[in-house]
Design an enzyme around this catalytic site. Structure first.
Site, short mmCIF file in Angstrom:
data_model
loop_
_atom_site.label_atom_id
_atom_site.label_comp_id
_atom_site.label_asym_id
_atom_site.label_seq_id
_atom_site.Cartn_x
_atom_site.Cartn_y
_atom_site.Cartn_z
CG ASP A 224 15.13 -36.70 -10.77
OD1 ASP A 224 15.67 -37.63 -10.15
OD2 ASP A 224 14.23 -36.87 -11.61
CD GLU A 273 19.71 -13.06 -8.71
OE1 GLU A 273 18.71 -12.89 -7.98
OE2 GLU A 273 19.64 -13.18 -9.95
C1 GLC Z 1 16.06 -40.24 -10.81
C2 GLC Z 1 15.59 -40.63 -9.44
C3 GLC Z 1 14.73 -41.85 -9.56
C4 GLC Z 1 13.55 -41.53 -10.45
C5 GLC Z 1 14.00 -40.98 -11.79
C6 GLC Z 1 12.89 -40.32 -12.53
O1 GLC Z 1 16.89 -41.20 -11.37
O2 GLC Z 1 16.68 -40.81 -8.60
O3 GLC Z 1 14.29 -42.31 -8.32
O4 GLC Z 1 12.80 -42.69 -10.67
O5 GLC Z 1 14.97 -39.98 -11.62
O6 GLC Z 1 12.56 -39.12 -11.90
#
Ligand code: GLC
Length: 566
Positions: A224, A273
């Site tokens: 993310d 790993e």
């Molecule tokens: C990413 C995710 C989204 C979230 C953001 C903050 O863009 O896809 O849903 O709100 O990160 O974590």
């Protein structure tokens, strides 16, 4: 290598059943766990619900399942605010449920990719709670970005950065004695403080979290905000009042800094790993496909989402351009291109294409639904004919539109509640999906659904579409089957463009000696093209009419052809 905690079950590993580099041409299905299937009738999807539907995903013909976060979280941002990276939120189940899900998936030859959220934690994460409680002298504050404010009394934020969700990217704290204190950085909601990746404890923690889930047997991670971890030294002002326009067009002091790459090289070492072929996929919003390619150099991550493709309008010239740029940028680093049309952050593509182009990816109008679905089906077949890996989002195989008329009081997207955020209408693609024609929450679960489902949702259900010729579900199933077995469409790194009328995309793929052509008519009139071979699949009934020596392609359709030879 494997360290199990007392309540962490033993590993299940999927051997390289589908051969090496399974991910290069994989179809990866995104599950948004809250909205997929609810096993305990609390109106919220859960891991047991996902597990119970794995046979559906196997029969659909996908290779892997990516699960959005299911970790312990106060859910300020749908679970992208993690309070414990090694625990399942009780709302979704527990670690044993996660283990059972991974095992069952592997038994069905499905891979499991989990979401990793390293840019920020929840404000309920232990480090942050203690950092606040212990006051300004707490050493834990160095693991986040705490700064004194500007202005005479520190009443102004430390710099001019804005939250992606709108408003300042800083929130002022109150010291334990009740006086106003320092500010902390949060590029997203205030409940999502950004980690300071210059602090060694942060890196140590995430390397340990990676191992925890690798030991659990997961096949990979979706990272993310992979472009956000490193901030420019000194957190300099942006100096612009137009951050929203700059985002995605420029390297920012908080996004796409070159320092992120060292982190991913270290992570790659850990992944390698482990037995089996496990992968990283980056959510990296960068200004260009060329900068995205830097994340997938051979010693870094495996794939990165192609948001340039997701953002392209339905039109031959724009699509051809983004396809070429995507393939050209990935070829030098040897990574597969990826393709995606929908996810949990954007208006579903059936609704984007129902509206005029240029409205962006957060749309509040239903538009022309029939046209949107027709184009969505055509766009999907086009995507699935391209070399590389394709991501599909739960419910798109049902042709679901976005739910554009949710009442404001049921919305939960934190961005909706903050003025001038970039996002804001993401609840519309997160409405629980329909499994059955009738029944409580159309088969989602026995206890309603956390966002209301529209009337008539059951007509779009899995039950309503299964076995029905021409349904969107059967189109996806057929396309995945052809892509996988007949023509190996995901293989390779290039397409051969064929001469075609202005609104038409026509390209040849060569695989295993068999020839394959894909044509998409993105215009609004019938066009004439040569008969390329036998029609394998078409996105709509009547998409192609064969005449004497030529073929007529109907508007907004894609046709797959098999040709006698390459
Ligand atoms: C990413 C995710 C989204 C979230 C953001 C903050 O863009 O896809 O849903 O709100 O990160 O974590």
């Amino acid at each position: 290598m494997s360290q199990h905690t007392a309540d962490q079950p033993q590993t299940s590993t999927l051997a390289a059943a589908t051969g090496p580099d399974w991910w290069r041409d994989a179809v990866i299905y995104q599950v948004y766990p809250r909205s997929f299937a609810d096993s305990n009738a609390d109106g919220m999807g859960d891991l047991e619900g996902v597990r119970s539907r794995l046979p559906y995903l196997r029969d659909l013909g996908v290779d892997a399942v990516w699960l959005s976060p299911f970790y312990a979280s106060p859910q300020a941002d749908g679970g992208y605010d993690v309070a414990d990276y090694r625990a399942v939120d009780p709302m979704f189940g527990n670690l044993l449920d996660a283990d059972a899900l991974i095992r069952d998936a592997h038994a069905l030859d499905l891979r499991i990719i989990v979401d990793l959220v390293p840019n920020h934690s929840s404000d309920q994460y232990e480090w942050f709670r203690r950092a606040l409680a212990e006051g300004p002298a707490s050493p834990l504050r160095e693991r986040y970005h705490f700064r004194p404010g500007r202005g005479a009394d520190g009443e102004l934020p430390p710099n001019d950065w804005e939250s992606i969700f709108g408003g300042p990217a800083w929130t002022r704290t109150t010291d334990p004695d009740g006086t106003p204190g320092d500010w902390y950085l949060h590029l997203f909601a205030p409940e999502q403080p950004d980690f300071n990746w210059d602090h060694p404890a942060v890196g140590d923690e995430f390397r340990s979290i990676l191992r925890f889930w690798l030991d659990m047997g997961v096949d990979g991670f979706r990272i993310d905000v992979a472009h956000g971890l490193v901030k420019a030294p000194g957190l300099p002002d942006l100096g612009s009042h137009d951050q929203v326009r700059l985002l995605g067009n420029d390297v920012m002091p908080f996004f796409d800094q070159d320092g992120v790459h060292a982190i991913y090289r270290a992570w790659r070492g850990i992944l390698d790993e482990y037995a089996g072929e496990r992968i990283f996929v980056a959510e990296a919003w960068t200004p260009t496909v060329e900068r995205t390619a830097l994340y997938v150099r051979p010693d870094e991550l495996h794939q990165a989402f192609n948001f340039q493709y997701l953002s392209a309008a339905w039109g031959a010239a724009e699509l051809r351009d983004v396809i070429d740029r995507s393939l050209d940028s990935m070829r030098p680093v040897g990574a597969p291109a990826t393709w995606v049309l929908s996810n949990h952050d954007v208006t579903r593509h059936a609704t984007r294409f129902a509206n005029p182009p240029g409205l962006g990816t957060q749309i509040r109008t239903a538009g022309d639904r029939d046209l949107g679905l027709r184009r969505a089906r055509a766009a999907t077949l086009l995507m699935l004919a391209l070399p590389g890996s394709a991501y599909v989002y739960q419910g798109e195989e049902l042709g679901l539109p976005d739910v554009v008329d949710l009442p404001d009081e049921v919305r939960q997207d934190p961005s909706f509640f903050r003025a001038a955020g970039q996002d804001g209408f993401r609840d519309g693609c997160r409405v629980p999906i329909p499994w059955t024609v009738d029944g409580s929450s159309y088969g989602f679960g026995g206890g309603g659904s956390w966002l209301p489902q529209p009337e008539g949702w059951g007509e779009l259900s899995v039950q309503a579409q299964t076995g029905v010729e021409g349904s969107t579900l059967e189109l996806y199933r057929a396309a995945f089957a052809v892509r996988r077995s007949h023509a190996a469409l995901g293989a390779g790194d290039s397409v051969v463009w064929l001469d075609a009328p202005a609104d038409v995309l026509a390209f040849r793929r060569e695989s295993g000696g068999a020839g394959f052509v894909c044509t998409s008519n993105t215009g609004d009139s019938v066009v004439r093209v040569p008969v390329y071979g036998d029609v394998v699949l078409a996105s709509a009934e009547g998409a192609v009419v064969l005449a004497d020596g030529f073929a007529e392609l109907a508007p907004d359709t894609t046709v797959w052809w098999s040709t006698a030879s390459a």
